[in-house]
Design an enzyme around this catalytic site. Sequence first.
Site, PDB file in Angstrom:
ATOM      1  N   LYS A   1       0.849  -1.199   0.000  1.00  0.00           N
ATOM      2  CA  LYS A   1       0.000   0.000   0.000  1.00  0.00           C
ATOM      3  C   LYS A   1       0.883   1.247   0.000  1.00  0.00           C
ATOM      4  O   LYS A   1       0.642   2.200  -0.737  1.00  0.00           O
ATOM      5  CB  LYS A   1      -0.921   0.000   1.230  1.00  0.00           C
ATOM      6  CG  LYS A   1      -2.015  -1.058   1.138  1.00  0.00           C
ATOM      7  CD  LYS A   1      -2.750  -1.266   2.466  1.00  0.00           C
ATOM      8  CE  LYS A   1      -3.719  -2.437   2.340  1.00  0.00           C
ATOM      9  NZ  LYS A   1      -4.367  -2.802   3.610  1.00  0.00           N
TER      10      LYS A   1
ATOM     11  N   GLN B   1      -4.904  -1.611   9.820  1.00  0.00           N
ATOM     12  CA  GLN B   1      -4.693  -2.910   9.187  1.00  0.00           C
ATOM     13  C   GLN B   1      -5.246  -4.014  10.093  1.00  0.00           C
ATOM     14  O   GLN B   1      -4.874  -4.118  11.257  1.00  0.00           O
ATOM     15  CB  GLN B   1      -3.188  -3.122   8.928  1.00  0.00           C
ATOM     16  CG  GLN B   1      -2.854  -4.396   8.182  1.00  0.00           C
ATOM     17  CD  GLN B   1      -3.386  -4.407   6.742  1.00  0.00           C
ATOM     18  OE1 GLN B   1      -3.337  -3.401   6.039  1.00  0.00           O
ATOM     19  NE2 GLN B   1      -3.898  -5.543   6.320  1.00  0.00           N
TER      20      GLN B   1
ATOM     21  N   ASP C   1     -11.405   2.695   4.254  1.00  0.00           N
ATOM     22  CA  ASP C   1     -11.894   1.333   3.990  1.00  0.00           C
ATOM     23  C   ASP C   1     -13.423   1.258   3.926  1.00  0.00           C
ATOM     24  O   ASP C   1     -13.979   0.230   3.541  1.00  0.00           O
ATOM     25  CB  ASP C   1     -11.418   0.388   5.110  1.00  0.00           C
ATOM     26  CG  ASP C   1     -10.093  -0.289   4.774  1.00  0.00           C
ATOM     27  OD1 ASP C   1      -9.829  -0.532   3.588  1.00  0.00           O
ATOM     28  OD2 ASP C   1      -9.344  -0.607   5.719  1.00  0.00           O
TER      29      ASP C   1
END
Length: 279
Positions: A49, A93, A116
């Site tokens: 990422k 994460q 997200d």
Amino acid sequence: MAEILDGKKLRDKILEELKARLENYDKKPTLVVILVGDNPASRIYVNNKKKTAEKLGINSIVINYPSDVDEQTLLAKIEELNNDKNVTAILVQLPLPPHINKFNIINAISPKKDVDGFTPENAGKLFTGEKPYVYPCTPRGIIRLLDEYKIQIEGQHAVIVGRSNIVGKPLAQMLLQRNATVTICHSRTPNLADITKTADIVVSAVGGKIIGKNMLKSGCVVVDVGIFKDENSKTRGDVDFDEAVSVASYISPVPGGVGPMTIAMLMANTVELFEKACL
Ligand code: NAP
């Protein structure tokens, strides 16, 4: 033989478009990733990422905490990032260690920085049909991949295997919004093959080899979300690719299918949150 749904090629095209879009701005977006512990898979995902963000001109900051960090420390950091005008997007994460309540952590992220799309506000909007700030990356990437290949969604029977909050459930809502008829299956679903055999579109998000050609209708579209290492440490998907490729009309490979699309959509979400904050 099925046509390959090439996630890498589409990712590269999307990243080029995003890079050009960002050149219109003097400022750069900043994506902050919170990583707890030293799970090797999580570390690889976070590094990917970061590298991708930097290639686009997105500032990328990884904050790494030891696995025994307490919830209060994480909550205080998220509050600080929520209030920091220079921070565009926050990603925690997953998975988090078992002593941390992941819902408390996700719920603390400002919905406007929730890259997200996992916060209750964004997930709730997705479920009620209101537009969330952003859509979750993996489901968004799957729909984008289907659209790229002009695969019909409306009126099709989509069977999703897996009911997680990050893939199965949001994808079901997004396919419903596109007028598919959606069935969600999981580990307690009896006679899975009887259901998948009725699908025009099969999406498997399990993390184990479970879909063979005897579970697929001829000409169906197969999207393989699963990723795991087999006994020879080879990266595999849920679908027996060599079998399915002779039955399906389209199939996404692992690696090279949904994985690259997830990263591309994370970048797209970061850029969209940035533009919303600028305008
Ligand atoms: P998860 O939270 O572990 O969910 C797995 C789902 O699979 C659960 O709903 C589970 O059912 C179901 N399941 C397990 N065994 C099954 C079986 N034998 N038959 C039918 N259903 C079964 O996983 P996740 O986070 O959604 O991820 C799923 C897979 O996708 C993993 O391999 C992950 O690495 C991969 N993934 C890939 C990407 C990408 O970008 N390519 C993104 C996200 C995830 P229950 O609910 O009944 O337990």
